[in-house]
Design a protein around this motif. Structure first.
Motif, PDB file in Angstrom:
ATOM      1  N   ASP A 169       4.212   5.710  -5.905  1.00  0.00           N
ATOM      2  CA  ASP A 169       5.611   5.980  -6.212  1.00  0.00           C
ATOM      3  C   ASP A 169       5.650   7.124  -7.203  1.00  0.00           C
ATOM      4  O   ASP A 169       4.716   7.310  -7.981  1.00  0.00           O
ATOM      5  CB  ASP A 169       6.330   4.742  -6.754  1.00  0.00           C
ATOM      6  N   SER A 170       6.725   7.897  -7.131  1.00  0.00           N
ATOM      7  CA  SER A 170       6.813   9.046  -8.018  1.00  0.00           C
ATOM      8  C   SER A 170       8.232   9.585  -8.100  1.00  0.00           C
ATOM      9  O   SER A 170       9.002   9.496  -7.148  1.00  0.00           O
ATOM     10  CB  SER A 170       5.894  10.169  -7.539  1.00  0.00           C
ATOM     11  N   ALA A 171       8.521  10.159  -9.235  1.00  0.00           N
ATOM     12  CA  ALA A 171       9.752  10.909  -9.436  1.00  0.00           C
ATOM     13  C   ALA A 171       9.430  12.394  -9.501  1.00  0.00           C
ATOM     14  O   ALA A 171      10.321  13.219  -9.688  1.00  0.00           O
ATOM     15  CB  ALA A 171      10.435  10.461 -10.719  1.00  0.00           C
ATOM     16  N   GLU A 172       8.127  12.732  -9.336  1.00  0.00           N
ATOM     17  CA  GLU A 172       7.702  14.132  -9.419  1.00  0.00           C
ATOM     18  C   GLU A 172       7.010  14.624  -8.155  1.00  0.00           C
ATOM     19  O   GLU A 172       7.413  15.616  -7.575  1.00  0.00           O
ATOM     20  CB  GLU A 172       6.795  14.323 -10.627  1.00  0.00           C
ATOM     21  N   GLN A 173       5.934  13.941  -7.741  1.00  0.00           N
ATOM     22  CA  GLN A 173       5.209  14.348  -6.538  1.00  0.00           C
ATOM     23  C   GLN A 173       4.561  13.129  -5.908  1.00  0.00           C
ATOM     24  O   GLN A 173       3.758  12.450  -6.538  1.00  0.00           O
ATOM     25  CB  GLN A 173       4.140  15.389  -6.861  1.00  0.00           C
ATOM     26  N   LEU A 174       4.920  12.879  -4.664  1.00  0.00           N
ATOM     27  CA  LEU A 174       4.374  11.751  -3.920  1.00  0.00           C
ATOM     28  C   LEU A 174       3.124  12.228  -3.188  1.00  0.00           C
ATOM     29  O   LEU A 174       3.183  13.150  -2.384  1.00  0.00           O
ATOM     30  CB  LEU A 174       5.411  11.235  -2.924  1.00  0.00           C
ATOM     31  N   VAL A 175       1.996  11.593  -3.492  1.00  0.00           N
ATOM     32  CA  VAL A 175       0.718  11.966  -2.875  1.00  0.00           C
ATOM     33  C   VAL A 175       0.224  10.767  -2.073  1.00  0.00           C
ATOM     34  O   VAL A 175       0.032   9.682  -2.624  1.00  0.00           O
ATOM     35  CB  VAL A 175      -0.325  12.373  -3.943  1.00  0.00           C
ATOM     36  N   LEU A 176       0.029  10.989  -0.762  1.00  0.00           N
ATOM     37  CA  LEU A 176      -0.373   9.906   0.136  1.00  0.00           C
ATOM     38  C   LEU A 176      -1.412  10.388   1.141  1.00  0.00           C
ATOM     39  O   LEU A 176      -1.444  11.568   1.479  1.00  0.00           O
ATOM     40  CB  LEU A 176       0.846   9.392   0.920  1.00  0.00           C
ATOM     41  N   SER A 177      -2.191   9.439   1.642  1.00  0.00           N
ATOM     42  CA  SER A 177      -3.130   9.757   2.727  1.00  0.00           C
ATOM     43  C   SER A 177      -2.558   9.327   4.077  1.00  0.00           C
ATOM     44  O   SER A 177      -3.079   9.718   5.116  1.00  0.00           O
ATOM     45  CB  SER A 177      -4.478   9.081   2.480  1.00  0.00           C
ATOM     46  N   ALA A 178      -1.499   8.532   4.072  1.00  0.00           N
ATOM     47  CA  ALA A 178      -0.883   8.064   5.321  1.00  0.00           C
ATOM     48  C   ALA A 178       0.629   7.987   5.126  1.00  0.00           C
ATOM     49  O   ALA A 178       1.076   7.748   4.014  1.00  0.00           O
ATOM     50  CB  ALA A 178      -1.446   6.691   5.681  1.00  0.00           C
ATOM     51  N   PRO A 179       1.410   8.265   6.138  1.00  0.00           N
ATOM     52  CA  PRO A 179       1.077   8.335   7.548  1.00  0.00           C
ATOM     53  C   PRO A 179       0.308   9.590   7.956  1.00  0.00           C
ATOM     54  O   PRO A 179      -0.199   9.687   9.070  1.00  0.00           O
ATOM     55  CB  PRO A 179       2.440   8.299   8.240  1.00  0.00           C
ATOM     56  N   PHE A 180       0.238  10.559   7.052  1.00  0.00           N
ATOM     57  CA  PHE A 180      -0.650  11.710   7.194  1.00  0.00           C
ATOM     58  C   PHE A 180      -0.874  12.206   5.775  1.00  0.00           C
ATOM     59  O   PHE A 180      -0.099  11.892   4.866  1.00  0.00           O
ATOM     60  CB  PHE A 180      -0.038  12.803   8.105  1.00  0.00           C
ATOM     61  N   PRO A 181      -1.947  12.942   5.514  1.00  0.00           N
ATOM     62  CA  PRO A 181      -2.172  13.431   4.148  1.00  0.00           C
ATOM     63  C   PRO A 181      -1.006  14.326   3.712  1.00  0.00           C
ATOM     64  O   PRO A 181      -0.665  15.285   4.403  1.00  0.00           O
ATOM     65  CB  PRO A 181      -3.470  14.221   4.255  1.00  0.00           C
ATOM     66  N   LEU A 182      -0.379  13.964   2.582  1.00  0.00           N
ATOM     67  CA  LEU A 182       0.782  14.738   2.158  1.00  0.00           C
ATOM     68  C   LEU A 182       0.915  14.768   0.648  1.00  0.00           C
ATOM     69  O   LEU A 182       0.448  13.868  -0.052  1.00  0.00           O
ATOM     70  CB  LEU A 182       2.067  14.194   2.799  1.00  0.00           C
ATOM     71  N   GLU A 183       1.529  15.831   0.188  1.00  0.00           N
ATOM     72  CA  GLU A 183       1.918  15.992  -1.211  1.00  0.00           C
ATOM     73  C   GLU A 183       3.361  16.455  -1.186  1.00  0.00           C
ATOM     74  O   GLU A 183       3.643  17.625  -0.924  1.00  0.00           O
ATOM     75  CB  GLU A 183       1.016  17.005  -1.922  1.00  0.00           C
ATOM     76  N   LEU A 184       4.264  15.513  -1.430  1.00  0.00           N
ATOM     77  CA  LEU A 184       5.694  15.785  -1.359  1.00  0.00           C
ATOM     78  C   LEU A 184       6.257  15.994  -2.754  1.00  0.00           C
ATOM     79  O   LEU A 184       6.364  15.035  -3.532  1.00  0.00           O
ATOM     80  CB  LEU A 184       6.410  14.609  -0.677  1.00  0.00           C
ATOM     81  N   PRO A 185       6.617  17.242  -3.115  1.00  0.00           N
ATOM     82  CA  PRO A 185       7.277  17.464  -4.397  1.00  0.00           C
ATOM     83  C   PRO A 185       8.691  16.869  -4.334  1.00  0.00           C
ATOM     84  O   PRO A 185       9.462  17.236  -3.446  1.00  0.00           O
ATOM     85  CB  PRO A 185       7.342  18.992  -4.538  1.00  0.00           C
ATOM     86  N   ILE A 186       9.014  15.958  -5.223  1.00  0.00           N
ATOM     87  CA  ILE A 186      10.307  15.288  -5.183  1.00  0.00           C
ATOM     88  C   ILE A 186      11.444  16.294  -5.356  1.00  0.00           C
ATOM     89  O   ILE A 186      12.526  16.112  -4.798  1.00  0.00           O
ATOM     90  CB  ILE A 186      10.371  14.150  -6.236  1.00  0.00           C
TER      91      ILE A 186
END
Length: 191
Positions: A169-186
């Motif tokens: 969880d994040s209010a700044e950048q969501l970093v996940l390996s699934a459903p695909f590798p992603l770095e989502l800047p909030i």
């Protein structure tokens, strides 16, 4: 002289069928064009509240971000539904589905949904935080994101042993390996 009804009569679900909880996906698909958006919960039609501009901006920005970043084979979608069963349908704010789905459909079967996203609004808090995740998990949807507003914060869950577990969880950048590798800047989904 008698008074005649003028103007448009707003659609509403059949009260007898509502009490009996016998509505199905076929009933939802047969709604008139001017009917409000509805979800189907155990045979009962639930009118979906109209979203705010901020809510729609967040959902639209997230849809756009997923559309640009999701790998080939996945398709981002907005304002489309998930058929969890013949008598239960939801209208998540954003979906990530198998790209092989036919484009002329309004509902995806749960097995075609990779990610369901709900943007929480005051009128949908209980459903988005408790009810919908439980239903999505029971249907086998592998990933669920809950987006809280004011301040914007994204909670990402993965399906583990039939239940969702918070993985990030994040209010700044969501970093996940699934459903695909992603770095989502909030900030990319902030109106």
């Amino acid at each position: 002289m008698t008074a005649e009804a003028t103007g448009h009569v707003m659609w509403s679900p059949d009260p007898i069928r509502q009490r009996l909880a016998v509505h199905t996906l076929e009933d939802v698909l047969a709604l008139p064009d001017d009917a409000p958006r509805v979800e189907l919960r155990d045979g009962v039609m639930i009118v979906v509240p109209s979203p705010t501009y901020d809510h729609q901006d967040i959902a639209g920005l997230l849809w756009y971000w997923l559309r640009r970043h999701a790998p080939e084979g996945l398709r981002a979608s907005m304002a489309t539904g998930v058929a969890l069963s013949l008598d239960t349908t939801f209208e998540p704010d954003v979906l990530l589905v198998d790209a092989a789905l036919e484009g002329n459909r309004h509902y995806a079967l749960a097995r075609s949904v990779v990610l369901a996203v709900e943007v929480v609004s005051p009128g949908t808090r209980k459903r988005d935080r408790l009810e919908k995740p439980a239903e999505y998990a029971a249907a086998g949807i592998r990933h669920y994101w809950r987006v809280e507003q004011n301040p914007l914060h994204v909670y990402a869950y993965d399906l583990v042993d039939g239940r969702y577990e918070l993985v990030a969880d994040s209010a700044e950048q969501l970093v996940l390996s699934a459903p695909f590798p992603l770095e989502l800047p909030i900030r990319d989904i902030t109106p």
